[in-house]
Design an enzyme around this catalytic site. Sequence first.
Site, PDB file in Angstrom:
ATOM      1  N   HIS A  20       0.818  -1.209   0.000  1.00 26.53           N
ATOM      2  CA  HIS A  20       0.000   0.000   0.000  1.00 26.53           C
ATOM      3  C   HIS A  20       0.851   1.256   0.000  1.00 26.53           C
ATOM      4  O   HIS A  20       0.445   2.290  -0.516  1.00 26.53           O
ATOM      5  CB  HIS A  20      -0.914   0.014   1.229  1.00 26.53           C
ATOM      6  CG  HIS A  20      -1.827   1.203   1.279  1.00 26.53           C
ATOM      7  ND1 HIS A  20      -1.438   2.403   1.836  1.00 26.53           N
ATOM      8  CD2 HIS A  20      -3.078   1.397   0.811  1.00 26.53           C
ATOM      9  CE1 HIS A  20      -2.428   3.282   1.725  1.00 26.53           C
ATOM     10  NE2 HIS A  20      -3.430   2.695   1.109  1.00 26.53           N
ATOM     11  N   CYS A  21       2.050   1.202   0.567  1.00 24.93           N
ATOM     12  CA  CYS A  21       2.802   2.432   0.830  1.00 24.93           C
ATOM     13  C   CYS A  21       3.448   3.048  -0.402  1.00 24.93           C
ATOM     14  O   CYS A  21       3.116   4.162  -0.803  1.00 24.93           O
ATOM     15  CB  CYS A  21       3.873   2.166   1.893  1.00 24.93           C
ATOM     16  SG  CYS A  21       3.183   1.823   3.534  1.00 24.93           S
ATOM     17  N   ILE A  22       4.399   2.350  -1.012  1.00 29.10           N
ATOM     18  CA  ILE A  22       5.230   2.991  -2.032  1.00 29.10           C
ATOM     19  C   ILE A  22       4.461   3.300  -3.318  1.00 29.10           C
ATOM     20  O   ILE A  22       4.620   4.381  -3.887  1.00 29.10           O
ATOM     21  CB  ILE A  22       6.483   2.142  -2.324  1.00 29.10           C
ATOM     22  CG1 ILE A  22       7.294   1.985  -1.034  1.00 29.10           C
ATOM     23  CG2 ILE A  22       7.348   2.807  -3.385  1.00 29.10           C
ATOM     24  CD1 ILE A  22       8.525   1.129  -1.186  1.00 29.10           C
TER      25      ILE A  22
END
Length: 422
Positions: free
Chosen positions: A262-264
């Site tokens: 989900h983050c990068i």
Amino acid sequence: MKEPRRVLIVGQGYVGLPLAVRAVEAGYHVIGYDINETRVTRLRAGESYIEDVPAERLAAALASGRFEPSADSGAAAGFDIAVITVPTPLRAGVPDLTFVEHATSMLGEHLRPGATVVLESTTYPGTTDDIVAPLLERISGCRAGHDFHLGHSPERIDPGNASWQFENTPKIVSGVNESSLQAIQAFYDTIVHKTVSVASPRVAELAKLLENTFRLVNIALVNELATFTRDLGVDVWEAIDAAATKPYGFTRFVPGPGVGGHCIPVDPTYLSWSVRRSTGRAFRLVELASEINRQMPDYLVSRLTTGLNSRGKPVKGSRILLLGMAYKKNTGDARESPSLRIAERLVAMGAEVRIIDPHVDELPQDDGTRRTDFSAGEIAAADAVILLTDHDSFDLDVVSTHAEYVLDSRNKMRAGTAVEVL
């Protein structure tokens, strides 16, 4: 004896479940709320679906009598502290805060004076002040910073990281005013080793996006470099290792099949969207880095096509074995995984695609791929093997011994006649 404070964790995924179990261990009475009834059923049965929460920790939390998984919004009643840890996906490149808004609305219905609400979900600067606060105030009739405490504390969960886990990773905390900051910091001080306070929720929200944008840009740098170095006659991995010997001014990043989780892939887009909306200007570096990383699955497919052609085989009709569908080693998280894009492209090109990943339970159905188990026979039967995720459970000696052709995107195998390294 005084009753333990009642903590409500909204969302029991990769962020919410570790937080819930840690809060139980710190002595709180925790309601782990999730709209996914299957998750709740598994939690009640002591079955963890998150690698960072082993079954024995979950069992101990349940045995304490202070952990209550629930899919009933009525369980939110009476909370002293509520933490929102729901997804914040992108829809057509635009932030979708639907889950945050639904969670906030539910909390507003149960909000009491003196309670504390914390947003942990990653989002753009201004979400806590401009969306969460007004919604809570409208539904509850209470004022943020006066009748209840409100702030933002961005999650810093790194699945599978044995060194930096929830409790020993410094936690950024913020509040809409000083009393909110004090209440939120006091809570996190009981469950993590160190808290770092900042002046406002906007600073905390931006700090989280900055952390992941730093990673996005540097991964894009080495990914694009990897697409050039073969033509330059240079081993990109050796060059990176050499540069990493510098004790200052360099952080080691390595190329791969793309970025996932989900983050990068998501968080920097939140930042560039927010910049464009607020200023009318493009955050060009972020947009370019995102484009480079999105192209890596196509580059891997191109490299595979060239490798098969050199062996007199087309992609169409070839049996191709993909090792690893998770975006990160030793985890079951396949969100935004580049492996999914690679599988999709190969199926569309007519390949017979088989996949192996002992960690990932849920994958798209009827996508033209077939799951199988790791074995020497399966390796030998493939026209090509692509190592996409370097899970420790994969015996790479077996792969190099039995494979006809391997494309190693993680630099875990020695290059040779049968093995080609990204």
